[in-house]
Design an enzyme around this catalytic site. Structure first.
Site, PDB file in Angstrom:
ATOM      1  N   VAL A 154      24.884  44.479 -20.872  1.00 43.51           N
ATOM      2  CA  VAL A 154      26.120  43.832 -20.445  1.00 43.51           C
ATOM      3  C   VAL A 154      27.367  44.475 -21.057  1.00 43.51           C
ATOM      4  O   VAL A 154      28.486  44.163 -20.649  1.00 43.51           O
ATOM      5  CB  VAL A 154      26.107  42.320 -20.772  1.00 43.51           C
ATOM      6  CG1 VAL A 154      25.074  41.602 -19.931  1.00 43.51           C
ATOM      7  CG2 VAL A 154      25.874  42.080 -22.262  1.00 43.51           C
ATOM      8  N   VAL A 194      20.016  26.564 -33.694  1.00 40.18           N
ATOM      9  CA  VAL A 194      18.797  26.794 -32.918  1.00 40.18           C
ATOM     10  C   VAL A 194      17.992  27.890 -33.600  1.00 40.18           C
ATOM     11  O   VAL A 194      18.545  28.894 -34.058  1.00 40.18           O
ATOM     12  CB  VAL A 194      19.133  27.214 -31.474  1.00 40.18           C
ATOM     13  CG1 VAL A 194      17.864  27.253 -30.631  1.00 40.18           C
ATOM     14  CG2 VAL A 194      20.164  26.276 -30.855  1.00 40.18           C
ATOM     15  N   LYS A 216      33.784  32.172 -29.212  1.00 44.81           N
ATOM     16  CA  LYS A 216      33.181  31.042 -28.513  1.00 44.81           C
ATOM     17  C   LYS A 216      34.249  30.073 -27.999  1.00 44.81           C
ATOM     18  O   LYS A 216      34.118  29.514 -26.902  1.00 44.81           O
ATOM     19  CB  LYS A 216      32.186  30.318 -29.426  1.00 44.81           C
ATOM     20  CG  LYS A 216      30.937  31.151 -29.733  1.00 44.81           C
ATOM     21  CD  LYS A 216      30.218  31.554 -28.458  1.00 44.81           C
ATOM     22  CE  LYS A 216      28.927  32.310 -28.718  1.00 44.81           C
ATOM     23  NZ  LYS A 216      28.218  32.669 -27.461  1.00 44.81           N
ATOM     24  N   ASP A 253      17.841  41.657 -19.332  1.00 45.04           N
ATOM     25  CA  ASP A 253      17.972  41.851 -20.771  1.00 45.04           C
ATOM     26  C   ASP A 253      18.149  43.342 -21.042  1.00 45.04           C
ATOM     27  O   ASP A 253      17.662  44.180 -20.262  1.00 45.04           O
ATOM     28  CB  ASP A 253      16.741  41.328 -21.508  1.00 45.04           C
ATOM     29  CG  ASP A 253      17.012  41.029 -22.982  1.00 45.04           C
ATOM     30  OD1 ASP A 253      17.190  39.857 -23.317  1.00 45.04           O
ATOM     31  OD2 ASP A 253      17.057  41.996 -23.777  1.00 45.04           O
ATOM     32  N   SER A 299      14.378  36.768 -24.815  1.00 45.20           N
ATOM     33  CA  SER A 299      13.924  35.975 -25.957  1.00 45.20           C
ATOM     34  C   SER A 299      14.754  34.698 -26.058  1.00 45.20           C
ATOM     35  O   SER A 299      15.740  34.512 -25.335  1.00 45.20           O
ATOM     36  CB  SER A 299      14.062  36.766 -27.270  1.00 45.20           C
ATOM     37  OG  SER A 299      15.434  37.045 -27.543  1.00 45.20           O
ATOM     38  N   GLY A 300      14.352  33.830 -26.969  1.00 42.01           N
ATOM     39  CA  GLY A 300      15.135  32.657 -27.351  1.00 42.01           C
ATOM     40  C   GLY A 300      15.532  31.746 -26.208  1.00 42.01           C
ATOM     41  O   GLY A 300      14.748  31.441 -25.302  1.00 42.01           O
ATOM     42  N   THR A 329      16.459  30.874 -33.433  1.00 42.52           N
ATOM     43  CA  THR A 329      16.418  32.074 -32.593  1.00 42.52           C
ATOM     44  C   THR A 329      16.588  33.303 -33.486  1.00 42.52           C
ATOM     45  O   THR A 329      16.916  33.180 -34.678  1.00 42.52           O
ATOM     46  CB  THR A 329      17.558  32.072 -31.552  1.00 42.52           C
ATOM     47  OG1 THR A 329      18.811  32.241 -32.223  1.00 42.52           O
ATOM     48  CG2 THR A 329      17.567  30.776 -30.746  1.00 42.52           C
ATOM     49  N   TYR A 383      33.306  34.982 -34.736  1.00 39.33           N
ATOM     50  CA  TYR A 383      32.334  34.370 -33.825  1.00 39.33           C
ATOM     51  C   TYR A 383      32.917  33.097 -33.217  1.00 39.33           C
ATOM     52  O   TYR A 383      32.849  32.889 -31.998  1.00 39.33           O
ATOM     53  CB  TYR A 383      31.055  34.071 -34.589  1.00 39.33           C
ATOM     54  CG  TYR A 383      29.967  33.408 -33.768  1.00 39.33           C
ATOM     55  CD1 TYR A 383      29.137  34.171 -32.956  1.00 39.33           C
ATOM     56  CD2 TYR A 383      29.760  32.035 -33.827  1.00 39.33           C
ATOM     57  CE1 TYR A 383      28.126  33.581 -32.211  1.00 39.33           C
ATOM     58  CE2 TYR A 383      28.761  31.429 -33.081  1.00 39.33           C
ATOM     59  CZ  TYR A 383      27.949  32.199 -32.277  1.00 39.33           C
ATOM     60  OH  TYR A 383      26.957  31.601 -31.533  1.00 39.33           O
TER      61      TYR A 383
END
Length: 266
Positions: free
Chosen positions: A75, A196, A167, A52, A31-32, A198, A163
């Site tokens: 993952v 974005v 990053k 995915d 997705s996205g 998503t 978060y």
């Protein structure tokens, strides 16, 4: 002779973004941004593995065009990541990974479990992917690894501390990978989106005032679409960026260029 050289150069430039004969693995392709990245890479000639955790979503992405193959991959399972890199029938020339999660809470309200969950997907899984796929690329003498960071790697916001930390950590880890793998011909870069539309940002988009506040922060005054990140991925995967490594490419509508906003009185 000069005319021939010029003609050859023009022909080479016409193929600058082509990925014919290359294999790409896109993690988060269900997705996205991941889905749009997979479609864009395939459109430029690559054979693309749409990886995915949700095989149904990956299969849907793979059905959208030629050269796309679905693959189930969690993952968070390091051994599964290693198998995906080692067990492929063809070596991977390009790795793109977009999977991420966020828990919007102040640091004082975070639980240890929430912290571990965000770090596990956003940072530890990225570590496993880079090591698994980067090793093979280094042995073959080339490749391009593209991770997705965020504007939060450089611009923090209350409630997004963990978060943002993951990053920022991802950027530094991939810069290190660029330095270590560069002598083997492997390039490593990050793409930093702004806001974005998503599934990850659905919580924000569902509140009109919140959604508008985010939109008005960028120079372009709107949210981006997932497909608007695809060009950056194709660029970093292709020979158009053959001398680009260790970089963070901001695709944020000017978000990080602006510090506040002033509207002159009429």
């Amino acid at each position: 002779m000069e005319t021939k050289d010029h003609t050859d150069a023009v022909e080479a430039y016409s193929r600058l973004f082509r990925l014919d004969g290359r294999k790409a693995v896109v993690v988060g392709a269900g997705s996205g941004i991941g889905r749009e990245s997979a479609l864009a890479l395939a459109a430029h000639g690559a054979t693309v593995v749409c990886a995915d955790r949700d095989l149904t979503a990956a299969t849907e992405s793979a059905s959208m065009g030629p050269g796309l193959v679905p693959y189930a991959l969690d993952v968070l399972d390091g051994e599964a990541v290693a198998r995906a890199a080692e067990g492929a029938s063809e070596p991977s020339d390009v790795l793109v990974f977009t999977a991420a999660t966020n828990v919007r809470k102040s640091l004082l309200d975070y639980t240890a479990e929430e912290f571990e969950r965000v770090v596990a997907l956003n940072l530890r899984a990225s570590f496993d992917l880079v090591r698994a796929f980067g090793r093979g690329m280094a042995e073959r003498g080339g490749g391009s690894i593209i991770g997705f960071s965020s504007i939060r790697a450089v611009a923090v916001e209350p409630g997004q501390g963990v978060y943002a930390a993951t990053k920022a950590g991802l950027v530094q880890m991939l810069r290190t990978a660029a330095a270590e793998l560069g002598p083997s011909g492997v390039r490593v870069n990050t793409v930093a989106p702004g806001v974005v539309d998503t599934p990850l940002t659905a919580q924000i988009r569902s509140v009109p005032e919140w959604s508008e506040a985010y939109a008005s922060k960028s120079a372009l005054g709107r949210w981006s679409r997932p497909d608007e990140l695809a060009g950056a991925v194709v660029y970093l995967a292709s020979d158009a960026s053959s001398f680009v490594t260790g970089s963070q490419l901001f695709v944020d509508g000017g978000w990080t260029a602006i510090d506040g906003r002033f509207t002159p009185p009429s």
